[in-house]
Design an enzyme around this catalytic site. Structure first.
Site, PDB file in Angstrom:
ATOM      1  CE  LYS A  27      -1.429   4.500   0.102  1.00 41.25           C
ATOM      2  NZ  LYS A  27      -1.357   4.640  -1.361  1.00 41.25           N
ATOM      3  CE  LYS A  84      -7.005   5.967  -0.848  1.00 44.45           C
ATOM      4  NZ  LYS A  84      -5.887   6.681  -1.488  1.00 44.45           N
TER       5      LYS A  84
END
Length: 245
Positions: A27, A84
């Protein structure tokens, strides 16, 4: 309960591995709650992990079905076991389900898909966390994450009571979804997360020196891993008689 540590590059990934993280999550914190790293950076993270842990990837907030399908496919093929995505600006259940289905089809047999609900959904015009469970279940994805969109605002513990959080986790489990919790969580919040019944706790800032945009510190990850292990050891063991009734 497993410990997920979000990393922005291979250096972070090495420190997270050294500290004992169960899941390495790619991320870019400078790009928001679910900022995606570029594919080259992701491939270097996967190479650093070298199969020692599960690797997952944030894909950002979805907008377009074709774009999210291509992105899910690329990251899944590069080694992500779960991808995600969030839905800032989208409060329509059919639209959310359509985007999730596109990501699911894009990832195909390579990776599962995790829908992200925001505890502060009202701040980013996203779907209510309980409504997101229904959308995720109907879209046939693997799991659901409850996070915070505004990293300058309150964390998860400031947005949801223990009772409401536990109810949310139970509802997600009843829908047969893997459940992860994140959102400015610290070591002191692990009891709150564990008591709610989460499968995964996700951290970034708590594992970094100098906040969420700093470097992952192996010693911090090690302390978090130890705390998670202690909480798991204290978790009640289900009564096999009651479970079979």
């Amino acid at each position: 309960m497993k410990l997920l540590v979000s990393v922005r590059n291979a250096i972070d990934a090495s420190a997270a591995l050294d500290g004992g993280a169960d899941i390495i999550d790619a991320k870019e914190p400078a790009s928001g709650a679910l900022g995606a790293v570029d594919l080259d950076t992701f491939e270097r993270i996967v190479a650093e992990v070298a199969g020692a842990r599960t690797v997952t990837a944030a894909l950002g907030d979805a907008v377009d079905e074709r774009a999210i399908a291509r992105m899910a496919d690329a990251f899944a093929r590069a080694g992500a076991r779960l991808v995600k995505l969030g839905f800032a600006g989208i409060a329509s259940p059919p639209h959310v389900m359509s985007l999730l289905a596109a990501a699911r089809d894009g990832a195909a047999t390579h990776a599962g898909v995790v829908a992200t609900a925001y505890a502060d959904a009202d701040r980013v015009a996203s779907l209510d966390p309980f409504a997101m469970i229904d959308a995720a279940a109907k879209a046939g994805v693997t799991g659901i994450l409850l996070d915070t969109a505004d990293k300058q605002g309150p964390g998860l513990t400031g947005l949801m009571s223990q009772e409401r959080l536990s109810s949310w986790v139970r509802t997600a489990h009843d829908a047969r979804l893997l459940v992860a919790l994140a959102g400015k969580l610290t070591a002191d919040d692990l009891g709150y997360v564990s008591d709610a019944g989460a499968d995964i706790v996700g951290v970034r800032g708590a594992a970094c020196d100098r906040g969420r945009t700093g470097l992952i510190a192996a010693a911090r990850v090690r302390a978090l891993r130890s705390a998670v292990s202690r909480r798991s050891a204290l978790a009640p063991v289900p009564d096999p008689v009651s479970a079979s009734e």
